[in-house]
Design an enzyme around this catalytic site. Structure first.
Site, mmCIF file in Angstrom:
data_model
loop_
_atom_site.group_PDB
_atom_site.id
_atom_site.type_symbol
_atom_site.label_atom_id
_atom_site.label_comp_id
_atom_site.label_asym_id
_atom_site.label_seq_id
_atom_site.Cartn_x
_atom_site.Cartn_y
_atom_site.Cartn_z
ATOM 1 N N GLU A 40 10.687 68.876 57.822
ATOM 2 C CA GLU A 40 11.866 68.037 57.625
ATOM 3 C C GLU A 40 13.068 68.645 58.343
ATOM 4 O O GLU A 40 13.524 69.732 57.979
ATOM 5 C CB GLU A 40 12.182 67.899 56.136
ATOM 6 C CG GLU A 40 13.467 67.127 55.851
ATOM 7 C CD GLU A 40 13.911 67.225 54.403
ATOM 8 O OE1 GLU A 40 15.134 67.114 54.154
ATOM 9 O OE2 GLU A 40 13.058 67.431 53.514
ATOM 10 N N ARG A 44 22.094 67.963 59.228
ATOM 11 C CA ARG A 44 23.228 68.820 58.865
ATOM 12 C C ARG A 44 23.793 69.554 60.069
ATOM 13 O O ARG A 44 24.628 70.451 59.922
ATOM 14 C CB ARG A 44 22.817 69.838 57.798
ATOM 15 C CG ARG A 44 22.333 69.223 56.503
ATOM 16 C CD ARG A 44 22.064 70.301 55.472
ATOM 17 N NE ARG A 44 21.119 69.858 54.462
ATOM 18 C CZ ARG A 44 20.561 70.664 53.575
ATOM 19 N NH1 ARG A 44 20.844 71.954 53.589
ATOM 20 N NH2 ARG A 44 19.710 70.189 52.684
ATOM 21 N N LYS A 128 12.258 61.977 45.811
ATOM 22 C CA LYS A 128 12.679 63.376 45.825
ATOM 23 C C LYS A 128 13.588 63.626 44.629
ATOM 24 O O LYS A 128 14.577 62.912 44.453
ATOM 25 C CB LYS A 128 13.414 63.657 47.141
ATOM 26 C CG LYS A 128 14.157 64.983 47.201
ATOM 27 C CD LYS A 128 14.879 65.103 48.532
ATOM 28 C CE LYS A 128 15.832 66.274 48.583
ATOM 29 N NZ LYS A 128 16.481 66.384 49.906
#
Length: 208
Positions: A40, A44, A128
Site C-alpha cells: 500500500e 502522504r 479497514k
C-alpha cells in the site's frame, strides 16, 4: 481479485510513505524478497503516484495499491497511475459512491459498528478498522464479530509484531496493516537488505 481474497493472501499489508520515486522499485523488490507482495503506497507524499507507476512497471511480483485516499479525484488519479486496489482512513458518502462503481478493489476505513454497517450496504466485504488500537482494538473486533459476522476487517493503526497475531486470531480479521517493517531511515539510506529482513520478520510475526 476482490478485496477479501487480496487481503487474505496478504495477511500483513505494509503502509508505505515513499518520499522519492527512485526509492519505489528497490523498496518494493526488498519487500517482495522478504515475502510481502501486496503493498500500500499512501498519498502522504508528492512522490506517491509516481511510485505506484514505477512499481507497476518494474516489479512484476508486487500487487501495488494506494492508501490514504480521501476524495474521488485522488482515487481516479491513483487508478490512472496503476493502483490495483485502494484503502482509505475513513469513508464519506461521496467517496463510497465513487469507489464502489468500478472494478478495482477498495477497502474503506471505519471506526465504529455503524460505519462498518454503512460500508456493508455499499457492498464492501472488507473494511479497514482505523486507528485500530485507539478505537477499541481486539476487544472491539471481538464484540463486533457476533452481530456483524459477515463483515471482515483489516485493523491498522497501532498494530505491530507484539499484537499482530492477537488480531489475526480473530475470525473477522483477514489482514493487518502497519509500517513497522519499513523504517524510514533504512529507506533513505538505501538499506534494502535490512528491509527484506524486517519483511521476513513481519511475515513470521503474522503467521499463526
Amino acid at each position: 481479485m476482490d478485496s477479501k481474497s487480496l487481503l487474505l493472501a496478504a495477511k500483513v499489508l505494509p503502509v508505505l510513505v515513499i518520499e522519492r520515486v527512485e526509492d519505489a522499485v528497490p523498496l518494493a523488490k526488498a519487500l517482495v524478497e522478504g515475502g510481502i507482495k501486496v503493498l500500500e503506497v499512501t498519498l502522504r507524499s508528492d512522490a506517491a503516484l509516481g511510485a505506484i507507476e514505477a512499481i507497476r512497471a518494474n516489479v512484476d511480483d508486487a500487487v501495488v495499491g494506494v492508501g490514504s485516499v480521501r476524495t474521488e479525484a485522488e482515487w481516479h488519479a491513483a487508478v490512472a497511475a496503476g493502483a490495483q486496489f485502494g484503502v482509505s482512513p475513513g469513508c464519506t458518502t461521496a467517496l463510497a459512491d465513487a469507489v464502489s462503481k468500478g472494478p478495482v478493489p477498495f477497502v474503506p476505513g471505519v471506526a465504529t459498528p455503524s460505519e462498518a454497517m454503512k460500508m456493508a450496504e455499499y457492498g464492501f466485504e472488507v473494511v479497514k478498522l482505523f486507528p485500530a488500537t485507539v478505537v477499541g482494538g481486539v476487544g472491539l473486533l471481538k464484540a463486533m464479530s457476533g452481530p456483524l459476522a459477515d463483515i471482515k476487517f483489516c485493523p491498522t493503526g497501532g498494530v505491530g509484531p507484539a499484537n499482530a497475531k492477537d488480531f489475526l486470531a480473530l475470525p473477522n480479521v483477514v489482514c493487518v496493516g502497519g509500517s513497522w517493517m519499513v523504517d524510514n531511515a533504512n529507506i533513505r539510506a538505501g538499506n534494502w537488505l535490512a528491509i527484506t529482513e524486517a519483511a521476513k520478520q513481519a511475515v513470521e510475526a503474522c503467521t499463526l
